[in-house]
Design a protein around this motif. Structure first.
Motif, short mmCIF file in Angstrom:
data_model
loop_
_atom_site.label_atom_id
_atom_site.label_comp_id
_atom_site.label_asym_id
_atom_site.label_seq_id
_atom_site.Cartn_x
_atom_site.Cartn_y
_atom_site.Cartn_z
N ALA A 1 -8.22 18.92 -39.38
CA ALA A 1 -7.84 17.64 -39.46
C ALA A 1 -6.33 17.54 -39.54
O ALA A 1 -5.73 16.89 -38.80
CB ALA A 1 -8.64 17.20 -40.46
N ASN B 1 -2.98 22.45 -46.78
CA ASN B 1 -4.05 21.98 -45.73
C ASN B 1 -4.58 20.56 -46.47
O ASN B 1 -5.07 20.27 -47.52
CB ASN B 1 -5.15 22.82 -45.73
N THR C 1 -6.78 18.70 -45.46
CA THR C 1 -8.38 18.61 -45.65
C THR C 1 -8.97 19.06 -46.81
O THR C 1 -9.84 18.52 -47.40
CB THR C 1 -8.98 19.32 -44.34
N THR C 2 -8.28 20.25 -47.29
CA THR C 2 -9.11 20.92 -48.42
C THR C 2 -8.01 21.10 -49.76
O THR C 2 -8.40 21.19 -50.60
CB THR C 2 -9.15 22.38 -48.16
#
Length: 617
Positions: free
Chosen positions: A487, A519, A521-522
């Motif tokens: 993403a 990141n 997304t995480t």
């Protein structure tokens, strides 16, 4: 926390140890009474560094002052650049503002030299010797509007030296290290031609699993040759060209059976690379035109239990026209390019990629205080569709020596050769179709210069977003492995830098970067990007003696297999000018004998010393 306090203390100590001094007169090889106005040329339109967000320049004096041998030795001084090296001669890569190495475009005299056969298309700086380099320009942040794909993180542009006379150097020191350079040439207003050769060899150290201190040394040998020339056919027509060739061999550590852990092995990696450019400049139709053809080629062989050979080449055909209007208040450049790239994959097959492009850049000096620059580029890839990127920046001179500047830019990166064909992929299901990575970035900076021209500095705040970042993915249950678009990755950062002429021949350069790369997304931190990093260089130039003390520090950084711990290290470089022709040189590296790593599991040399002689005629 203890390490971070040590970093802060080390940087502060250098600054505090430097009270003001009276400046002595100096020749043009030493610091003058005022800091020079630095011009950046990798921006297509020449620009003042302090007016250009994200731009930095390292000139030949700074390279010599630091005693830097390889590019990786000097790029660590640039805030926001994370340089990782897996030991002497091991792979050395750069992450700019948290972006992965394949997102930094590297140019040599305008020729792109990124390795198309490397999985991410990244450039390996391990054998890039600086003996022939006149200046290094760094443009941080998305620069696709100038240079197309591969420039999401930024651009590093090297310019080779024009030689007039004879230059020779020889140096020897720790770990059986020997270094030789020889250059000769002639240069005047009508023509120039020069050639050079550099050789570096070392027995090296044992770098594998530095915590255990494996005994086998990993040596490194590098040879670089180059030619550069120009000729003015007439006032309106000029031709120029350069070529650079490097051959290097490095002992590396492998992953032997049965544990497949990093350990001492007899593995080696050999690489040969060259790059070159030929150009013609013509003044016609009220414009300055430049037509150029550049090429680069690399072949690398890994010798060991997992032997492999990879080859990549690239050709770029470029036309650019420059002009001005409104009494030179409006400057502009536009042109077109065609790039053809080929790279080999694990099967031995070669894969071709190509892009056709058109670009334009305009700078308008709206007032004596305000300038605005805009750029737009259209890229049509042969395999991944079309992309338009842009960048706009502005600089405003405020009272009392302050400069306010900012920029917004977009970028993209087409999949690399390995990603395009899913090399090293193992999957029982169809693999996803990859999309080009895209990026946008916003940054603002406040700079200041003293009225006497002896001090300047700048603080930059930025955010870089990368969408559809490509990564190698392994499914948790089926263990299918392939490339996917994730993403988003995001970097928030602060970069601070300052220069000062302190008097009595002393000068001080400071740099610091806070880089929060995750990141998105995480929420996990991106690998091999320290959150805190900084350097301080105290230089001194006298009538015959000159030198520099550099302290560099990095905080903890996550890495594959663990966390690379923070470190502080210091280097000292000095030269004694015996005559106008002969100088003696000395370098001491890692003064405190710090046990540290740039990459987790790969140790760096301890305290080491080198002495040499330098001839210039």
């Amino acid at each position: 926390m203890k390490r971070l306090l040590l970093i802060s203390t080390a940087l502060a100590a250098v600054a505090a140890a430097c009270p003001s001094f009276a400046q002595d007169p100096a020749d043009d090889t030493l610091p003058s009474n005022t800091l020079p106005e630095v011009i950046v040329t990798a921006t297509r339109l020449p620009a003042i560094q302090q007016d250009t967000p994200g731009a930095r320049v390292i000139d030949s004096r700074a390279i010599e002052q630091r005693g830097a041998v390889f590019a990786a030795d000097i790029l660590t001084d640039i805030p926001g650049l994370s340089v990782t090296r897996s030991g002497l001669g091991g792979v050395a890569q750069v992450r700019m503002r948290g972006a992965t190495p394949g997102k930094t475009l590297v140019l040599v005299d305008g020729a792109p030299v990124n390795d198309a056969s490397e999985p991410n298309g990244a450039y390996d700086f391990s054998g890039f010797e600086l003996g022939d380099i006149a200046r290094v320009e760094v443009l941080s942040g998305p620069q696709s509007s100038l240079w197309g794909s591969d420039a999401i993180g930024g651009v590093i542009a090297f310019t080779t030296r024009e030689i007039d006379g004879v230059r020779a150097e020889a140096e020897a020191g720790s770990y059986g290290t020997l270094r030789h350079r020889l250059a000769a040439g002639v240069a005047n207003d009508r023509y120039a031609f020069g050639a050079w050769v550099s050789h570096y060899t070392t027995d090296g150290i044992s770098v594998a699993d530095a915590a255990d201190g494996n005994p086998e040394k990993d040596g490194f040998d590098s040879l670089t040759l180059g030619l550069k020339g120009r000729y003015a056919v007439s006032d309106a027509v000029k031709v120029d060209g350069s070529v650079r060739w490097t051959d290097s061999e490095a002992d590396i550590d492998g992953f032997p059976a049965p544990t497949y852990d990093l350990a001492d092995t007899a593995d080696t990696t050999d690489s040969q690379s060259w790059s070159g450019v030929v150009g013609v400049s013509v003044t016609a139709l009220g414009l300055s035109h430049r037509f150029s053809v550049s090429a680069s080629d690399i072949e690398r062989a890994n010798n060991g239990d997992f032997a492999s050979v990879y080859q990549a080449d690239r050709q770029v055909y470029r036309w650019q026209a420059d002009g001005a209007a409104l009494g030179d208040r409006l400057a502009y450049a536009f042109g077109a390019e065609r790039e053809d790239t080929a790279g080999s994959i694990s099967t031995g097959a070669s894969v071709d990629l190509g892009t056709s492009s058109a670009f334009g850049v305009v700078r308008f000096d709206a007032t004596d205080a305000l300038s605005v620059t805009g750029g737009l580029r259209y890229d049509a890839t042969d395999d991944f569709g079309e992309k338009t990127t842009g960048r706009i920046s502005a600089a405003y001179d405020l009272p009392a020596g302050f400069i306010l500047s900012g920029a917004y830019g977009t970028g993209f990166k087409a999949p690399s050769v390995s990603q395009a064909v899913c090399d090293f992929c193992f999957s029982s299901v169809p693999v996803p179709t990859l999309r080009p990575e895209t990026a946008d970035s916003v940054e603002g900076a406040i700079g200041w210069a003293s009225s006497d021209g002896r001090i300047d500095g700048r603080v930059t705040v930025y955010r870089l977003n990368v969408e559809d970042q490509i990564t190698y993915f392994t499914a948790p249950i089926t263990f299918d492995s392939y490339y996917i678009n994730i993403a988003q990755a995001r970097t928030d950062g602060v970069e601070a830098e300052a220069r000062a002429l302190l008097g009595a021949g002393f000068d001080l350069t400071l740099a610091y970067a806070y880089t929060d790369a995750v990141n998105a997304t995480t929420g996990a931190r991106l690998l091999r990007v320290p959150e805190h990093a900084g350097s301080a260089t105290l230089g001194w130039s006298g009538e015959r003696l000159s030198g520099a003390l550099t302290i560099r520090a990095e905080g903890d950084q996550p890495d594959s297999g663990g966390v690379r711990e923070a470190f502080v290290t210091a280097n000292l470089n000095a030269a004694w000018q015996l005559t106008e022709v002969v100088a003696l040189t000395a370098r001491l590296e890692n003064l405190a004998d710090e046990r540290y790593q740039q990459v987790f599991g790969y140790g760096e040399p301890g305290r080491s010393g080198y002495v040499g002689i330098r001839l210039r005629y």
